[in-house]
Design a protein around this motif. Structure first.
Motif, PDB file in Angstrom:
ATOM      1  N   GLU A  14       1.067  -1.553   0.233  1.00  0.00           N
ATOM      2  CA  GLU A  14       0.421   0.112   0.019  1.00  0.00           C
ATOM      3  C   GLU A  14       0.653   1.204  -0.263  1.00  0.00           C
ATOM      4  OE1 GLU A  14      -3.100  -0.202   3.009  1.00  0.00           O
ATOM      5  OE2 GLU A  14      -3.345  -1.799   2.689  1.00  0.00           O
ATOM      6  N   LEU A  15       1.961   1.003   1.072  1.00  0.00           N
ATOM      7  CA  LEU A  15       2.636   2.541   0.813  1.00  0.00           C
ATOM      8  C   LEU A  15       3.479   2.979  -0.400  1.00  0.00           C
ATOM      9  CD1 LEU A  15       4.575   1.992   4.666  1.00  0.00           C
ATOM     10  CD2 LEU A  15       2.955   3.944   3.350  1.00  0.00           C
ATOM     11  N   PHE A  16       3.489   1.443  -0.934  1.00  0.00           N
ATOM     12  CA  PHE A  16       4.750   1.937  -2.366  1.00  0.00           C
ATOM     13  C   PHE A  16       4.125   2.164  -3.076  1.00  0.00           C
ATOM     14  CE2 PHE A  16       5.639   0.246  -6.889  1.00  0.00           C
ATOM     15  CZ  PHE A  16       6.398   0.049  -6.996  1.00  0.00           C
ATOM     16  N   GLU A  17       2.170   2.008  -4.053  1.00  0.00           N
ATOM     17  CA  GLU A  17       1.451   2.493  -4.364  1.00  0.00           C
ATOM     18  C   GLU A  17       1.549   4.742  -3.979  1.00  0.00           C
ATOM     19  OE1 GLU A  17       0.139   1.550  -6.875  1.00  0.00           O
ATOM     20  OE2 GLU A  17       1.288  -0.481  -7.133  1.00  0.00           O
ATOM     21  N   LYS A  18       1.139   4.312  -2.830  1.00  0.00           N
ATOM     22  CA  LYS A  18       1.811   6.012  -2.684  1.00  0.00           C
ATOM     23  C   LYS A  18       2.654   6.551  -2.588  1.00  0.00           C
ATOM     24  CE  LYS A  18       0.109   8.938   1.056  1.00  0.00           C
ATOM     25  NZ  LYS A  18      -0.816   9.396   2.399  1.00  0.00           N
ATOM     26  N   PHE A  19       3.846   5.835  -2.564  1.00  0.00           N
ATOM     27  CA  PHE A  19       4.752   7.032  -2.259  1.00  0.00           C
ATOM     28  C   PHE A  19       5.961   6.214  -3.346  1.00  0.00           C
ATOM     29  CE2 PHE A  19       3.727   7.149   2.112  1.00  0.00           C
ATOM     30  CZ  PHE A  19       3.504   8.800   2.210  1.00  0.00           C
TER      31      PHE A  19
END
Ligand code: XMP
Ligand code: MG
Length: 184
Positions: A29-34
């Protein structure tokens, strides 16, 4: 044979397998956001060191890591309410997108303090990631942007979390037997 530490554990709240699966999800999830934003993962020591190590490897985004250490519990299971920085940031965070990595969000004192502190140091954005959330004890208006597991109002140890500095290397999240506290 149980390890000497495991003999002190009353029950397991989150198993190693559950931790691995959830941290993998949170990393994605953090990969998609950042992706493309070069965030700074900022671990709040000591409790988040195990989570931090797993989370940054679960999130293969170009990023950097930083650490801050705070103290508010002074070897007890009750927060003293005042937060002290015992190891400060070692870099300028002006304009940076921060991902604060916490072990547990309890009263909210620590994160309320740190959020103000990082904003005053010029952070561009702050995203709060906590492994555990204990919402029943919240006294400050703080919510996590990403939370791994909600836990009941019990003092938990393992996967980085301690009681009187011990049990951080227990590989799951557990609750100690009551006699462990009373003997301490
Ligand atoms: P606050 O109350 O400031 O608490 O939100 C955040 C910090 O307190 C510690 N904490 C715990 N540590 N087991 C622990 O080992 C617990 O159940 C627990 N509850 C709070 C933790 O260090 C966290 O960063
Ligand atoms: Mg602690």
């Amino acid at each position: 044979m149980k390890s000497e530490m495991e003999q002190d554990i009353l029950k397991v709240l989150v198993t190693e397998e559950e931790l691995k699966a959830r941290v993998t999800e949170m990393g994605a999830e953090l990969f998609e956001k950042f992706k493309g934003r070069n965030p700074l993962f900022l671990s709040v020591l000591k409790g988040s060191f195990v989570f931090m190590a797993d989370l940054v490897r679960a999130c293969q985004v170009q990023s950097e890591v930083e650490f801050i250490a705070v103290s508010s519990y002074q070897n007890s299971t009750q927060s003293s309410g005042t937060v002290q920085i015992t190891r400060d940031l070692q870099q300028d965070i002006t304009g940076r997108e921060l991902i604060i990595v916490e072990d547990i969000l309890d009263s909210g004192n620590t994160l309320a303090f740190l959020k103000d502190y990082f904003m005053s140091k010029g952070a561009k954005s702050i995203t709060i990631v906590t492994l555990l959330d204990k919402p029943s004890r919240r006294t400050k208006a703080i919510t996590a942007d990403y939370s791994g597991f909600t836990v009941p109002d019990e003092f938990v140890v393992g996967y980085g979390l301690d009681f009187a500095q011990k049990y951080r290397n227990v590989p799951y999240i557990g609750v100690l037997k009551p006699e462990v506290y009373s003997n301490n």
